[in-house]
Design a protein around this motif. Structure first.
Motif: not given
Length: 77
Positions: A50-51, A55-56, A63, A68-70
């Motif tokens: 998950d992120y 940042y979720q 995102i 931003i990546s997971k």
């Protein structure tokens, strides 16, 4: 333990051990530390993908703008 701390481990030191994989991430768990049972050499725990928590709450657009990546957490016992 002594050989591991002094960087003297060889392939022969791992002969006959088992390695297990556990996936608590399938239940949404971020990370876990499994307990070794007699005869087990290593357990690799795979957390959820998950992120990052910070940042979720952001929108998918934000995102993407931030790049931003997971991520996932791997633990080794």
């Amino acid at each position: 333990v002594r050989k591991g701390r002094t960087n003297e481990l060889t392939v022969e030191d791992f002969k006959g051990v088992t390695a297990s994989l556990t996936n608590p991430g399938g239940f949404g768990t971020n990370h876990s530390i499994a307990r070794l049972m007699p005869g087990q050499g290593m357990i690799l725990g795979v957390g959820s993908i998950d992120y990052p928590a910070a940042y979720q709450g952001n929108s998918p657009t934000r995102i993407a703008e931030l790049g931003i990546s997971k991520v996932t957490t791997l633990t080794s016992t």
